[in-house]
Write an enzyme that holds these catalytic residues in place. Structure first.
Site, short mmCIF file in Angstrom:
data_model
loop_
_atom_site.label_atom_id
_atom_site.label_comp_id
_atom_site.label_asym_id
_atom_site.label_seq_id
_atom_site.Cartn_x
_atom_site.Cartn_y
_atom_site.Cartn_z
N GLU A 124 0.73 -1.21 0.00
CA GLU A 124 -0.09 -0.15 0.04
C GLU A 124 0.91 1.21 0.18
O GLU A 124 0.12 2.34 0.20
CB GLU A 124 -0.85 -0.08 1.09
CG GLU A 124 -1.94 -1.36 0.95
CD GLU A 124 -3.11 -1.31 1.96
OE1 GLU A 124 -4.05 -1.16 1.65
OE2 GLU A 124 -2.60 -1.50 3.20
N TYR A 172 -11.78 18.01 18.53
CA TYR A 172 -10.63 17.34 18.31
C TYR A 172 -10.42 16.74 17.06
O TYR A 172 -9.51 16.60 16.21
CB TYR A 172 -10.16 16.28 19.18
CG TYR A 172 -10.34 16.88 20.82
CD1 TYR A 172 -9.45 17.87 21.29
CD2 TYR A 172 -11.50 16.72 21.67
CE1 TYR A 172 -9.54 18.43 22.41
CE2 TYR A 172 -11.67 17.24 22.68
CZ TYR A 172 -10.74 18.27 23.08
OH TYR A 172 -11.01 18.91 24.38
ZN LIG Z 1 -5.07 -1.42 3.68
#
Ligand SMILES: [Zn+2]
Length: 212
Positions: free
Chosen positions: A72, A118
């Site tokens: 990835e 946040y």
């Molecule tokens: Zn992934």
């Protein structure tokens, strides 16, 4: 580089210890001052990274040293190319964020409700990208097309990708996204008060992109 490699391993272990990187999932990276990128290797769980065994890529994503990078890596590269100030990227398969990515009816340019200050500070508007096979080049293309305006993404049926100037802030952003998705799921069937446009403007005016 050794300091950054140690930091990568330390935060990888912290994410794994929280149960946010199960089944060998998730990948994290940092960009060095010279533009090279350190990224967790392919097939290695975030809880067992070693500083002497992280992958080193050049700024264009070519493998320079260490074990083969996560498949990835193109996701990470797409963010670094589009966000010159991004110093770190975290990609996880966390359950609440991934579940939220499968809920119907999201605005793809702003898919996470504004529930807490946040999440706005750390994530801005989270973009939802359609499903694509993990590691396919089209995911990187989509991220690159939107990363100028977004530091945080949800990949449909897959998980979150977030970036920040530092690894610490990218890890905190990933944790914040998971917690906000959990709140969103808890509140989905209940009447509740989300933050309004004036609240969001005030938070943005105070904090801007300090954390992302
Ligand atoms: Zn992934």
């Amino acid at each position: 580089m050794n300091d950054e490699a140690c930091e990568l391993c330390r935060y990888g272990a912290a994410l794994a210890a929280q149960g946010l990187a199960r089944a060998g999932s998730g990948n994290i990276s940092v960009r060095l001052a010279d533009g090279r990128i350190l990224i967790s290797p392919s097939g290695e769980g975030l809880g067992s990274l070693r500083p002497d065994a992280v992958s080193v890529l050049d700024p264009d994503g070519r493998h320079l040293d260490g074990p083969a990078p996560s498949k990835e890596a193109p996701l990470h590269l797409a963010i670094y190319v589009s966000r010159p100030l991004a110093g770190a990227v975290v990609h996880l398969h966390t359950p609440y964020a991934t579940a939220w990515s499968m809920v119907a009816g999201h605005d793809p340019s702003d898919c996470l409700p504004a529930l807490t200050p946040y999440s706005i500070m750390r994530l801005g508007r989270v973009a939802l990208l359609p499903f694509a096979v993990p590691g396919s080049s089209v995911l990187g293309d989509w991220v690159r097309a939107h990363a100028t305006h977004h530091s945080a993404f949800l990949l449909a049926n897959h998980g979150p990708v977030v970036s920040a100037k530092t690894l610490k802030d990218a890890v905190f952003a990933a944790e914040e996204l998971e917690e906000t998705a959990r709140l969103a799921l808890l509140l989905k069937a209940l009447p509740h008060r989300a933050l309004g446009a004036a609240d969001i403007d005030a938070i943005e005016a105070t904090f801007g992109d300090r954390y992302r």
